[in-house]
Motif scaffolding. Structure first.
Motif, PDB file in Angstrom:
ATOM      1  N   ASP A  58       0.887  -1.147   0.106  1.00 54.25           N
ATOM      2  CA  ASP A  58       0.130   0.027   0.185  1.00 54.25           C
ATOM      3  C   ASP A  58       0.881   1.096   0.011  1.00 54.25           C
ATOM      4  OD1 ASP A  58      -1.646   2.139   0.574  1.00 54.25           O
ATOM      5  OD2 ASP A  58      -2.929   1.165   1.844  1.00 54.25           O
ATOM      6  N   LYS A  59       0.945   2.062  -1.326  1.00 53.57           N
ATOM      7  CA  LYS A  59       1.894   2.907  -1.105  1.00 53.57           C
ATOM      8  C   LYS A  59       1.450   4.268  -0.343  1.00 53.57           C
ATOM      9  CE  LYS A  59       3.369   2.437  -5.894  1.00 53.57           C
ATOM     10  NZ  LYS A  59       3.891   3.115  -7.337  1.00 53.57           N
ATOM     11  N   ILE A  60       0.345   4.308  -0.119  1.00 58.87           N
ATOM     12  CA  ILE A  60      -0.432   5.452   0.791  1.00 58.87           C
ATOM     13  C   ILE A  60       0.097   5.357   1.985  1.00 58.87           C
ATOM     14  CG2 ILE A  60      -2.319   6.753   1.602  1.00 58.87           C
ATOM     15  CD1 ILE A  60      -3.489   6.152  -1.411  1.00 58.87           C
ATOM     16  N   ALA A  61      -0.056   4.219   2.577  1.00 55.62           N
ATOM     17  CA  ALA A  61       0.190   4.032   3.932  1.00 55.62           C
ATOM     18  C   ALA A  61       1.640   3.331   4.280  1.00 55.62           C
ATOM     19  CB  ALA A  61      -0.594   2.810   4.488  1.00 55.62           C
ATOM     20  N   ALA A  62       2.473   3.263   3.074  1.00 54.80           N
ATOM     21  CA  ALA A  62       3.935   2.797   3.084  1.00 54.80           C
ATOM     22  C   ALA A  62       4.034   1.381   3.782  1.00 54.80           C
ATOM     23  CB  ALA A  62       4.567   3.760   3.705  1.00 54.80           C
ATOM     24  N   LEU A  63       2.992   0.608   3.483  1.00 54.52           N
ATOM     25  CA  LEU A  63       2.996  -0.593   4.088  1.00 54.52           C
ATOM     26  C   LEU A  63       3.835  -1.604   3.025  1.00 54.52           C
ATOM     27  CD1 LEU A  63       1.903  -2.720   6.220  1.00 54.52           C
ATOM     28  CD2 LEU A  63      -0.223  -2.992   4.571  1.00 54.52           C
ATOM     29  N   GLY A  74       3.386 -20.451   3.841  1.00 58.67           N
ATOM     30  CA  GLY A  74       4.385 -19.518   4.669  1.00 58.67           C
ATOM     31  C   GLY A  74       3.402 -18.508   5.426  1.00 58.67           C
ATOM     32  N   PHE A  75       4.246 -17.473   5.787  1.00 54.48           N
ATOM     33  CA  PHE A  75       3.686 -16.329   6.541  1.00 54.48           C
ATOM     34  C   PHE A  75       4.021 -14.864   5.941  1.00 54.48           C
ATOM     35  CE2 PHE A  75       4.263 -19.947   9.504  1.00 54.48           C
ATOM     36  CZ  PHE A  75       3.017 -19.754  10.234  1.00 54.48           C
ATOM     37  N   ILE A  76       2.980 -13.904   6.395  1.00 52.92           N
ATOM     38  CA  ILE A  76       3.159 -12.658   5.330  1.00 52.92           C
ATOM     39  C   ILE A  76       3.559 -11.661   6.650  1.00 52.92           C
ATOM     40  CG2 ILE A  76       2.237 -10.705   4.195  1.00 52.92           C
ATOM     41  CD1 ILE A  76       2.595 -13.541   2.765  1.00 52.92           C
ATOM     42  N   ILE A  77       4.742 -10.816   6.636  1.00 53.10           N
ATOM     43  CA  ILE A  77       4.929  -9.811   7.827  1.00 53.10           C
ATOM     44  C   ILE A  77       4.597  -8.692   7.169  1.00 53.10           C
ATOM     45  CG2 ILE A  77       6.728  -8.644   9.095  1.00 53.10           C
ATOM     46  CD1 ILE A  77       8.058 -11.538   9.400  1.00 53.10           C
ATOM     47  N   ASN A  78       3.722  -7.931   7.683  1.00 53.62           N
ATOM     48  CA  ASN A  78       3.245  -6.570   7.269  1.00 53.62           C
ATOM     49  C   ASN A  78       4.081  -5.586   8.206  1.00 53.62           C
ATOM     50  OD1 ASN A  78       1.478  -7.330   5.390  1.00 53.62           O
ATOM     51  ND2 ASN A  78      -0.343  -6.746   6.399  1.00 53.62           N
ATOM     52  N   TYR A  79       4.862  -4.665   7.415  1.00 54.62           N
ATOM     53  CA  TYR A  79       5.783  -3.543   8.271  1.00 54.62           C
ATOM     54  C   TYR A  79       5.841  -2.513   7.644  1.00 54.62           C
ATOM     55  CZ  TYR A  79       9.647  -4.677   5.109  1.00 54.62           C
ATOM     56  OH  TYR A  79      10.152  -4.678   3.699  1.00 54.62           O
ATOM     57  N   ILE A  80       6.280  -1.519   8.205  1.00 55.93           N
ATOM     58  CA  ILE A  80       6.429  -0.204   7.639  1.00 55.93           C
ATOM     59  C   ILE A  80       7.863   0.450   8.170  1.00 55.93           C
ATOM     60  CG2 ILE A  80       4.171   0.844   7.477  1.00 55.93           C
ATOM     61  CD1 ILE A  80       4.701   2.325  10.178  1.00 55.93           C
ATOM     62  N   CYS A  90       1.948  -6.664  11.818  1.00 53.52           N
ATOM     63  CA  CYS A  90       1.107  -7.950  12.207  1.00 53.52           C
ATOM     64  C   CYS A  90       1.774  -9.063  11.352  1.00 53.52           C
ATOM     65  CB  CYS A  90      -0.081  -7.767  11.709  1.00 53.52           C
ATOM     66  SG  CYS A  90      -0.469  -7.528   9.788  1.00 53.52           S
ATOM     67  N   VAL A  91       1.470 -10.299  11.673  1.00 52.11           N
ATOM     68  CA  VAL A  91       1.861 -11.598  10.784  1.00 52.11           C
ATOM     69  C   VAL A  91       0.695 -12.073  10.627  1.00 52.11           C
ATOM     70  CG1 VAL A  91       3.419 -13.804  11.042  1.00 52.11           C
ATOM     71  CG2 VAL A  91       4.094 -11.403  12.287  1.00 52.11           C
ATOM     72  N   TYR A  92       0.552 -12.757   9.269  1.00 54.11           N
ATOM     73  CA  TYR A  92      -0.448 -13.638   9.067  1.00 54.11           C
ATOM     74  C   TYR A  92       0.098 -14.858   8.223  1.00 54.11           C
ATOM     75  CZ  TYR A  92      -1.254 -10.807   4.725  1.00 54.11           C
ATOM     76  OH  TYR A  92      -1.072 -10.212   3.535  1.00 54.11           O
ATOM     77  N   HIS A  93      -0.971 -15.933   8.018  1.00 47.50           N
ATOM     78  CA  HIS A  93      -0.520 -17.064   7.583  1.00 47.50           C
ATOM     79  C   HIS A  93      -0.936 -16.788   5.957  1.00 47.50           C
ATOM     80  CE1 HIS A  93      -1.085 -21.138   5.862  1.00 47.50           C
ATOM     81  NE2 HIS A  93      -0.388 -21.349   6.787  1.00 47.50           N
ATOM     82  N   GLY A  94       0.004 -17.389   5.124  1.00 42.93           N
ATOM     83  CA  GLY A  94      -0.235 -17.023   3.673  1.00 42.93           C
ATOM     84  C   GLY A  94      -1.453 -17.437   3.137  1.00 42.93           C
ATOM     85  N   GLN A  95      -2.389 -18.290   3.611  1.00 42.27           N
ATOM     86  CA  GLN A  95      -3.485 -18.869   3.248  1.00 42.27           C
ATOM     87  C   GLN A  95      -4.636 -17.941   3.473  1.00 42.27           C
ATOM     88  OE1 GLN A  95      -4.212 -22.818   4.592  1.00 42.27           O
ATOM     89  NE2 GLN A  95      -4.810 -23.199   2.306  1.00 42.27           N
ATOM     90  N   GLU A  96      -4.372 -17.028   4.731  1.00 42.21           N
ATOM     91  CA  GLU A  96      -5.424 -15.904   4.800  1.00 42.21           C
ATOM     92  C   GLU A  96      -5.428 -14.886   3.856  1.00 42.21           C
ATOM     93  OE1 GLU A  96      -5.609 -14.830   9.411  1.00 42.21           O
ATOM     94  OE2 GLU A  96      -3.502 -15.667   9.101  1.00 42.21           O
ATOM     95  N   ASN A  97      -4.179 -14.394   3.121  1.00 47.77           N
ATOM     96  CA  ASN A  97      -4.421 -13.568   2.063  1.00 47.77           C
ATOM     97  C   ASN A  97      -5.086 -12.419   2.167  1.00 47.77           C
ATOM     98  OD1 ASN A  97      -3.673 -12.468  -0.562  1.00 47.77           O
ATOM     99  ND2 ASN A  97      -5.554 -13.855  -1.549  1.00 47.77           N
ATOM    100  N   LYS A  98      -4.643 -11.607   3.389  1.00 47.97           N
ATOM    101  CA  LYS A  98      -5.344 -10.256   3.559  1.00 47.97           C
ATOM    102  C   LYS A  98      -4.593  -9.178   4.104  1.00 47.97           C
ATOM    103  CE  LYS A  98      -6.234 -11.921   8.144  1.00 47.97           C
ATOM    104  NZ  LYS A  98      -7.365 -12.198   9.357  1.00 47.97           N
ATOM    105  N   LEU A  99      -4.886  -7.947   3.591  1.00 51.32           N
ATOM    106  CA  LEU A  99      -4.041  -6.793   4.059  1.00 51.32           C
ATOM    107  C   LEU A  99      -4.615  -6.214   5.247  1.00 51.32           C
ATOM    108  CD1 LEU A  99      -1.928  -5.141   2.476  1.00 51.32           C
ATOM    109  CD2 LEU A  99      -3.662  -3.685   1.510  1.00 51.32           C
ATOM    110  N   ARG A 100      -3.877  -6.040   6.244  1.00 52.25           N
ATOM    111  CA  ARG A 100      -4.517  -5.558   7.419  1.00 52.25           C
ATOM    112  C   ARG A 100      -3.599  -4.468   7.970  1.00 52.25           C
ATOM    113  NH1 ARG A 100      -4.292  -9.788  12.272  1.00 52.25           N
ATOM    114  NH2 ARG A 100      -2.621 -10.945  11.646  1.00 52.25           N
TER     115      ARG A 100
END
Length: 100
Positions: A58-63, A74-80, A90-100
């Motif tokens: 997310d370019k606006i949030a710099a996520l 696998g897992f996804i790490i969201n960071y700024i 946050c951390v979420y499982h690859g199957q969750e496939n969501k942006l938070r």
């Protein structure tokens, strides 16, 4: 050449995510739960050395998102990236496939 290290901080939400995944995986396989958390936590060191390795989500949030290889999805790490630190949101499982 000097490597610039940045401090990587975990939010309470990200720590809660780690604990939640550990508890869930441990129900079926305690060793896998330990390895999953180790894989996620070790990615912190990688982020400190190369903060821009994750893709922009997310370019606006710099996520940014970093994929941590583990098991099939696998897992996804969201960071700024802030001026002198990386904040793991946050951390979420690859199957969750969501942006938070």
């Amino acid at each position: 050449m000097r490597v610039a290290y940045r401090l990587a901080l975990w939010t309470k939400s990200a720590i809660d995510d780690l604990n939640r995944y550990y508890d869930f995986i441990r129900l079926n396989n305690a060793d896998a739960a330990v390895h999953a958390v180790q894989a996620i936590v070790s990615s912190r060191e990688s982020l400190q050395q190369n903060t821009r390795q994750g893709v922009i989500a997310d370019k606006i949030a710099a996520l940014r998102q970093l994929v941590v290889s583990f098991s099939k999805y696998g897992f996804i790490i969201n960071y700024i990236i802030l001026k002198d630190k990386v904040v793991i949101l946050c951390v979420y499982h690859g199957q969750e496939n969501k942006l938070r």
